[in-house]
Each structure stands twice: as C-alpha cells, then as structure tokens.
Design an enzyme around this catalytic site. Structure first.
Site, PDB file in Angstrom:
ATOM      1  N   CYS A   7       9.557  89.785  41.367  1.00 18.95           N
ATOM      2  CA  CYS A   7       9.437  90.729  40.257  1.00 18.95           C
ATOM      3  C   CYS A   7       8.898  92.077  40.703  1.00 18.95           C
ATOM      4  O   CYS A   7       9.174  93.106  40.077  1.00 18.95           O
ATOM      5  CB  CYS A   7       8.552  90.136  39.155  1.00 18.95           C
ATOM      6  SG  CYS A   7       6.938  89.587  39.732  1.00 18.95           S
ATOM      7  N   GLU A  13      17.390  94.960  36.141  1.00 15.83           N
ATOM      8  CA  GLU A  13      16.826  94.133  37.200  1.00 15.83           C
ATOM      9  C   GLU A  13      17.912  93.220  37.758  1.00 15.83           C
ATOM     10  O   GLU A  13      18.533  92.448  37.033  1.00 15.83           O
ATOM     11  CB  GLU A  13      15.671  93.292  36.662  1.00 15.83           C
ATOM     12  CG  GLU A  13      14.999  92.483  37.764  1.00 15.83           C
ATOM     13  CD  GLU A  13      13.840  91.640  37.268  1.00 15.83           C
ATOM     14  OE1 GLU A  13      12.819  91.590  37.958  1.00 15.83           O
ATOM     15  OE2 GLU A  13      13.968  91.028  36.188  1.00 15.83           O
ATOM     16  N   GLY A  63       8.808  85.023  34.247  1.00 11.34           N
ATOM     17  CA  GLY A  63      10.258  84.958  34.346  1.00 11.34           C
ATOM     18  C   GLY A  63      10.883  86.264  33.901  1.00 11.34           C
ATOM     19  O   GLY A  63      10.253  87.332  33.952  1.00 11.34           O
ATOM     20  N   SER A  64      12.096  86.192  33.430  1.00  9.31           N
ATOM     21  CA  SER A  64      12.848  87.394  33.082  1.00  9.31           C
ATOM     22  C   SER A  64      12.386  87.975  31.747  1.00  9.31           C
ATOM     23  O   SER A  64      11.865  87.255  30.881  1.00  9.31           O
ATOM     24  CB  SER A  64      14.342  87.086  33.003  1.00  9.31           C
ATOM     25  OG  SER A  64      14.628  86.300  31.862  1.00  9.31           O
ATOM     26  N   THR A  65      12.601  89.264  31.579  1.00  7.03           N
ATOM     27  CA  THR A  65      12.264  89.929  30.326  1.00  7.03           C
ATOM     28  C   THR A  65      13.089  89.364  29.173  1.00  7.03           C
ATOM     29  O   THR A  65      12.577  89.191  28.060  1.00  7.03           O
ATOM     30  CB  THR A  65      12.489  91.441  30.460  1.00  7.03           C
ATOM     31  OG1 THR A  65      11.586  91.948  31.453  1.00  7.03           O
ATOM     32  CG2 THR A  65      12.247  92.161  29.147  1.00  7.03           C
ATOM     33  N   GLU A  66      14.339  89.066  29.432  1.00  4.12           N
ATOM     34  CA  GLU A  66      15.202  88.511  28.386  1.00  4.12           C
ATOM     35  C   GLU A  66      14.627  87.210  27.831  1.00  4.12           C
ATOM     36  O   GLU A  66      14.539  87.012  26.617  1.00  4.12           O
ATOM     37  CB  GLU A  66      16.606  88.274  28.948  1.00  4.12           C
ATOM     38  CG  GLU A  66      17.588  87.679  27.943  1.00  4.12           C
ATOM     39  CD  GLU A  66      18.941  87.372  28.556  1.00  4.12           C
ATOM     40  OE1 GLU A  66      19.851  86.969  27.810  1.00  4.12           O
ATOM     41  OE2 GLU A  66      19.081  87.510  29.787  1.00  4.12           O
ATOM     42  N   LYS A  89       5.874  73.358  32.657  1.00  2.61           N
ATOM     43  CA  LYS A  89       7.304  73.209  32.942  1.00  2.61           C
ATOM     44  C   LYS A  89       7.716  74.061  34.141  1.00  2.61           C
ATOM     45  O   LYS A  89       7.719  75.283  34.081  1.00  2.61           O
ATOM     46  CB  LYS A  89       8.168  73.605  31.745  1.00  2.61           C
ATOM     47  CG  LYS A  89       9.617  73.094  31.906  1.00  2.61           C
ATOM     48  CD  LYS A  89      10.609  73.807  31.026  1.00  2.61           C
ATOM     49  CE  LYS A  89      11.173  75.052  31.658  1.00  2.61           C
ATOM     50  NZ  LYS A  89      12.017  74.765  32.872  1.00  2.61           N
ATOM     51  N   GLY A 108      11.503  86.206  28.172  1.00  2.00           N
ATOM     52  CA  GLY A 108      10.210  86.525  27.572  1.00  2.00           C
ATOM     53  C   GLY A 108      10.334  86.944  26.121  1.00  2.00           C
ATOM     54  O   GLY A 108       9.516  86.549  25.276  1.00  2.00           O
ATOM     55  N   GLU A 126       4.531  87.460  32.086  1.00  4.67           N
ATOM     56  CA  GLU A 126       4.696  88.226  33.324  1.00  4.67           C
ATOM     57  C   GLU A 126       6.188  88.268  33.588  1.00  4.67           C
ATOM     58  O   GLU A 126       6.798  87.279  33.969  1.00  4.67           O
ATOM     59  CB  GLU A 126       3.926  87.548  34.460  1.00  4.67           C
ATOM     60  CG  GLU A 126       3.683  88.446  35.662  1.00  4.67           C
ATOM     61  CD  GLU A 126       4.873  88.513  36.589  1.00  4.67           C
ATOM     62  OE1 GLU A 126       5.609  89.542  36.524  1.00  4.67           O
ATOM     63  OE2 GLU A 126       5.088  87.569  37.350  1.00  4.67           O
TER      64      GLU A 126
END
Length: 485
Positions: free
Chosen positions: A291, A389, A235-238, A182, A240, A257
């Site tokens: 990142c 971030e 992508g973003s930590t949120e 995706k 993830g 990552e």
C-alpha cells in the site's frame, strides 16, 4: 508444526461453502484446498468470542498476566520463525530473505503491546462547572476509564499475511478484546500456525477465533454482524467502503488501512544514487504489492532523464523469481487475477499513448511474474494507470520545475497514505513534510517502519491508525465517570 502439517490442517478445516484452492504464485501449482467457512462459521465464531468476553476469562485477568501471555506468544513466533518464513514464501511467493525479514518483525508486535497492557490509564479532571441542574453540589470528581471493545473483527490481506495478522491480533489482545480473525483466502497458511501458537501461549479458548473464507462470504458476515462492535480492516479502498456500508446498520466502529498512490519527489540536489535506488525498490519490491509503494515519481526537470534511466536500469536488472529460484529479489504477483489486473492497466496505458520505457510484459515462464515497468508521458488528468492504485510493479515518472508544482502534483490524488521527498535542503525537506497531504511522509528515506510509530493515511487511504499507542487505542472505548462529593 511442520510445513506439511499446516497444509494438512488447512485442508481439514470444516466449511460449508465452495472449495477454495491455494495456489503457489511462483509455479501456478496448487498447494492445497479448503472449504469456505461461510456465514455460519462466522456466527459460531462470534458467539464463542462474545461468550469468552462476557465471561471475563481474558478481559478480567490482571493486565500483567495478559502481558506475560503476549510475551510468550512473541517468543513462540521467534521459535517458529523458519516455519513462518517457509509458509510466507510458499503462500505469497516471497523470496526467502524477504520472508525472513518480515517474520522477524512479527514477534515484536506481541512484545511491544505486552508493554502497553499495564499502562492503559484513564484521566482525572478538575471540574470547573458551576450552577446548572447540579447546583446543590459544590464539588465533583470526574475521570475516564479505558475499556476494551467487546468482540472485534480483524480482516487482513494477502500481501503480508503474518505481518498484518500480528499488527491486529497483538493490540486487540493487549486491550482485552475477543476477536474473529479472517485471513485473505489467497494466503491462509501462516494463519493456521499462528492460531496454534496463540493457544500454546495461553490465550483462553474462544478469545481469538480464525475463520478462513472469501471476503464476500465470511468477511461480509463479520462486518455486518450485530455482535461485532469494531472492525479493523487492511485492504483496498473499494472494499473498505463496502465494509463501512456493512457496518452502518449497527454503527459498528471501523479502523481502515486502505490503498495508496504514493508520490516520491526527487530534487536535483538530492543524493541521486540513493534516491534512484530507493525509489526503484520502493515500487518494485514484492512486485509493487504494497500500500505504501511509491507508484508516482516526480523529478526536478534538470535531472529527470538521469532518474528515468536509473530506475529503468534497476528494474531491468532485478532478478524475479520464487522461493526456489536462486538469487531472486522480486516475487511474483499473488494470483492470476492480480496479474490480469496489472496487465490490464499496462495495456490501457499503451492504448492511451504512454511511453513504456522498460518492462511492461509478463515473463515467459511459469508463475505470475511481470517485469518491473517504467512509464512516462502519462496524462495526469485522464490516465487510469496514473490515477488508480495498480498494486503491481508499475511506476509513472513525470518532471516538475519548482516546489509548488511538485506539491500540487503530489497532492492531486484521492489517496493520502505515504509520500517521500529526496533533497539535501533541510528547510525544503521539512516544509515538504508539512505540505504533502499524506498520513506518513519520509524525508530522504523510504519504506521505513517502527512498531512505536503510528501508521495510517489521509483521505481515501483510510480511517484511524495502527502501531504505537494509537494502535491499541483503536481497540479501547473511553467511559467518563462523574462523582458528586
């Protein structure tokens, strides 16, 4: 495929969800639109991938044949490098030179992992066990066997679409996996061409399946699907964290990552001209949408004013523009949403009383452009602009006096992706390499990359590694086999 053919093919893709526009971030004009693939398309793609995996049409062929297909795919990407660069420029707003440089690394992912296809070996063990339930047998042989995960979900972001796609698809194919891929809904164009080339290279039907849609629909369906055994996400930590929650019900494995708030330490004995230039490019390139961008700079107090002035001067003189703007060095932000996010952090900083040394405003032109922004006077304990971030061209700069203070400030973050130290004292440099709490540390270098070197972070910057052998191992399971002799 010509540029217009890719755009037309995207618009014709079937979908059941809402219409998603694709916007040129340099002009704010709509390029095309497509329908969100949605959960139903994910179910169908997973079923195709599972059937292909179980048939052995890819997994069971000799490894040298998989290697030839991957090598051919790398050659095809090279042959279509111009089209890919045009698509990346149009979709993500990259200046052509930046897009061409990124595309040049993408084909090599497939050639690099083609080399690993024939080298995925288990280990044989000398068994030392004595007695126990198997005491009737004096001798045992034990060994391990590497097996691919079955169906894997590969989800990648908008800030480097083709690069991130190749970094995941190449090792997954080399390992023998089938996949559901995706792209980010903001930047889907290069995925259409890549999908076409994967088929041309000889990857069997059903092995690699692209679905294009929102993260909350198509992405969530992939991460929670019971037949998806492994998810790799950038992508973003949120997001993830949400993927881990989605995967928990079926204990799907994850490689993540995620975000960063990377520190850059500049000492008074550094090559200051080089350090200032690289620290500037390390946060302003691609408008800070990376990142590993060094968004927190710490400078030894005796050279603090010089470094602040130097980074501000470079930021002031960088030419912002899109693919059609001659001399443009820095791209726009990817979307109105991202622009609003970055400007929100800047305005919050102003309310908190930070000093905006340079930049801090949107350009008065079409496109999602924010002037490179240098900020001082932040409170590390309370400033969201300093702690979170931003993913934009915004850098905070603070002074330090000694190594202990610098390391403490650098490590005081929930992230741990990358860190950089600039100093000509080699003993100090290597000690900092050990002390900085990040998955990747640059000593007198920044924004470095090689296909063979593992990439990934500590703490909330992710789980697992990409690139190198660890990149393909992420798509392999280890089975232990025992034999009584």
């Amino acid at each position: 495929m010509a540029l217009q053919s890719v755009i037309d093919d995207l618009a014709k893709r079937p979908g059941t969800g809402e219409v998603i526009p694709v916007i040129d971030p340099a002009t704010e004009e709509q390029i095309t639109e497509f329908r969100d693939a949605g959960p139903e398309a994910v179910d169908a793609a997973v079923a195709r991938a599972k059937a292909a995996y179980q048939s052995g049409v890819w997994t069971d062929i000799p490894a040298r044949q998989r290697a030839k297909v991957l090598w051919r795919l790398g050659d095809l990407i090279d042959e279509h490098a111009k089209e890919f660069a045009e698509l990346e420029s149009l979709d993500a707003g990259m200046p052509p030179a930046q897009a061409e440089m990124i595309v040049s690394t993408c084909a090599e992912f497939f050639r690099y992992y083609a080399g690993w296809c024939t080298k995925l070996n288990g280990t044989s063990y000398q068994v030392q066990m004595e007695g126990g339930v198997n005491s009737t047998h004096a001798n045992f042989h034990a060994y391990t066997h590497k097996e691919p995960y079955g169906v894997v979900g590969l989800i990648y972001p908008w800030n480097g679409p083709l690069f991130n796609a190749c970094a995941k698809v190449a090792p997954a194919l080399a390992a023998g996996c089938s996949s559901v891929v995706k792209p980010a809904e903001e930047t889907p164009l290069s995925a259409v061409l890549l999908e076409n080339l994967i088929t041309q290279a000889g990857v069997p039907e059903g092995v690699t399946n692209f679905v294009i849609g929102y993260g909350a629909t198509a992405g969530a369906a992939i991460t929670a699907h019971p037949d998806v055994e492994k998810v790799a996400f950038t992508g973003s930590t949120e997001v993830g964290k949400q993927i881990m929650r989605n995967a928990a019900d079926h204990l799907n494995k994850v490689t993540l990552e995620l975000g960063g708030k990377s520190p850059v330490l500049i000492y008074s004995d550094a090559d200051l001209d080089m350090a200032i230039m690289m620290a500037s490019m390390g946060i302003f390139v691609h408008s800070g949408q990376g990142c590993v961008c060094g968004s927190r700079v710490f400078v030894q107090r005796s050279v603090y004013e010089r470094v602040v002035a130097g980074i501000a001067m470079i930021g002031d003189n960088l030419v912002l523009g899109g693919p059609q703007d001659e001399g443009a060095m820095i791209s726009p932000l990817v979307s109105q949403k991202q622009l609003d996010r970055v400007m929100g952090y800047i305005e919050q900083g102003r309310q908190d009383g930070v000093e905006i040394v340079s930049g801090g405003y949107r350009l008065d032109r079409k496109g999602y452009f924010i002037k490179p922004t240098v900020v001082t006077g932040v409170d590390p304990a309370t400033s969201r602009l300093y702690k979170e971030e931003i993913f934009g061209p915004v850098v905070t700069i603070l002074p330090f006096d000694d190594d202990d203070e610098a390391v403490a400030m650098a490590n005081d973050t929930s992230y741990g992706l990358a860190a950089t130290a600039w100093t000509t004292n080699l003993a100090r440099a290597h000690n900092l390499g050990k002390r900085l709490n990040a998955g990747m540390v640059g000593l007198n270098c920044q924004l470095t990359f090689d296909h063979n070197v593992p990439f990934g972070g500590y703490k909330q910057s992710g789980i697992g590694k990409e690139f190198g052998y660890e990149g393909i191992e992420a798509y392999l399971k280890t089975k232990s086999i025992w034999a009584a002799l």
